[in-house]
Design an enzyme around this catalytic site. Structure first.
Site, short mmCIF file in Angstrom:
data_model
loop_
_atom_site.label_atom_id
_atom_site.label_comp_id
_atom_site.label_asym_id
_atom_site.label_seq_id
_atom_site.Cartn_x
_atom_site.Cartn_y
_atom_site.Cartn_z
N CYS A 44 0.91 -1.28 0.10
CA CYS A 44 -0.10 -0.14 -0.02
C CYS A 44 0.82 1.45 -0.06
O CYS A 44 2.05 1.36 0.43
CB CYS A 44 -0.91 -0.04 1.18
SG CYS A 44 -2.23 1.71 1.29
N ASP A 46 0.40 3.92 1.76
CA ASP A 46 0.40 4.57 3.20
C ASP A 46 1.89 4.99 3.60
O ASP A 46 2.63 3.76 3.54
CB ASP A 46 -0.47 3.27 3.93
CG ASP A 46 -0.92 3.99 5.31
OD1 ASP A 46 0.03 4.50 5.97
OD2 ASP A 46 -2.19 3.92 5.71
N ARG A 48 2.69 4.97 6.30
CA ARG A 48 3.13 4.38 7.54
C ARG A 48 3.49 2.68 7.36
O ARG A 48 4.03 2.04 8.32
CB ARG A 48 1.87 4.07 8.55
CG ARG A 48 1.38 5.60 8.95
CD ARG A 48 -0.05 5.32 9.76
NE ARG A 48 -1.10 5.13 8.74
CZ ARG A 48 -2.29 4.95 9.09
NH1 ARG A 48 -2.78 5.22 10.22
NH2 ARG A 48 -2.90 4.75 8.08
N HIS A 100 -2.18 -4.15 4.84
CA HIS A 100 -2.10 -3.54 6.23
C HIS A 100 -3.63 -3.44 6.87
O HIS A 100 -4.27 -2.93 6.27
CB HIS A 100 -0.98 -2.35 6.54
CG HIS A 100 -1.88 -1.09 5.93
ND1 HIS A 100 -2.10 -0.06 6.54
CD2 HIS A 100 -1.86 -0.75 4.68
CE1 HIS A 100 -2.65 0.92 5.98
NE2 HIS A 100 -2.58 0.73 4.74
N CYS A 103 -6.25 0.08 6.59
CA CYS A 103 -6.07 0.58 5.53
C CYS A 103 -7.16 1.62 5.16
O CYS A 103 -8.25 1.00 5.27
CB CYS A 103 -5.80 -0.56 4.72
SG CYS A 103 -5.42 0.19 2.62
CO CO Z 1 -3.73 1.25 2.98
#
Ligand code: CO
Length: 217
Positions: A44, A46, A48, A100, A103
């Site tokens: 992803c 993302d 993080r 994750h 998400c």
């Molecule tokens: Co995500």
């Protein structure tokens, strides 16, 4: 000179390059001549979930493709190009689809939120949600339902990787490449294997069905 607001990033970069060279004077020299990663990470976007850091790998060790909700869409030439290069040229041994918990893309799909253009991308996650509607509806806790959809989405994308002509051709040639499905916990920094690994010796449909069955057991 660069904009003051982001000049600290160049400062950080200078420090990092200096420290890396301190530890290994030939690091960049060797790396600049070739890349030879054993792994392709499809994760992803993302912020993080930083691929290399999570698994403690250095530059040169991990080939990476990231998009919203770690999707492998059969008509996405961006992802497919990464996959083809990784499998046919770099000859990676392992491909991991890494989702994750928590998400945002999966949550939007679960909640039916409208965000604009991205709705069309996330429609594939909505499709997964509808595919497993009875199983998901049977879970009373929202958090648990959310977690299961994050996991199901990874397993679906592993299946998609296995169905590409790229991976099918590689297996046809007995190439040693295994596809894995993992999920990362934002709250504890830990990776969990979703028991959906498929290699040349496995029946990918069987592995997929077992992983889904185990998920909703
Ligand atoms: Co995500």
């Amino acid at each position: 000179m660069t904009d003051n607001a982001i000049s600290h990033l160049f400062e950080k970069n200078r420090q990092w390059a200096w420290q890396t060279t301190e530890q290994d004077p030939n690091f960049f020299k060797v790396l600049s001549m070739q890349q030879n990663p054993e792994y392709l990470w499809i994760g992803c976007a993302d912020s993080r979930v930083p691929a290399n850091e999570i698994v403690g790998l250095l530059p040169g060790e991990l080939f990476v493709h990231r998009n919203v909700a770690n999707m492998v869409v059969h008509t996405d030439h961006n992802c497919l190009s990464v996959l083809q290069y990784a499998v046919e040229v770099l000859k990676v041994k392992h491909i991991m689809v890494v989702g994750h918990y928590g998400c945002g893309g999966v949550k939007a799909a679960l909640d039916g939120v409208r965000l604009g253009l991205i709705d069309n991308w996330l429609r594939h996650v909505v499709d997964a949600k509808e595919k497993f509607k009875p199983e998901l509806d049977a879970i009373s806790s929202y958090d648990e339902r959310f977690a299961r959809l994050c996991e199901v989405n990874v397993i679906e994308q592993v299946k998609n990787v296995c169905q590409t002509n790229i991976v099918l051709d590689a297996w046809e040639k007995e190439q040693d490449v295994t596809v894995h499905g993992w999920i990362y916990g934002l709250e504890d920094g830990r990776l969990r294997d979703l028991a959906t690994s498929v290699g040349v010796q496995n029946d990918s449909v069987q592995v997929y069905q077992n992983a889904i069955k185990q998920l909703f057991a």
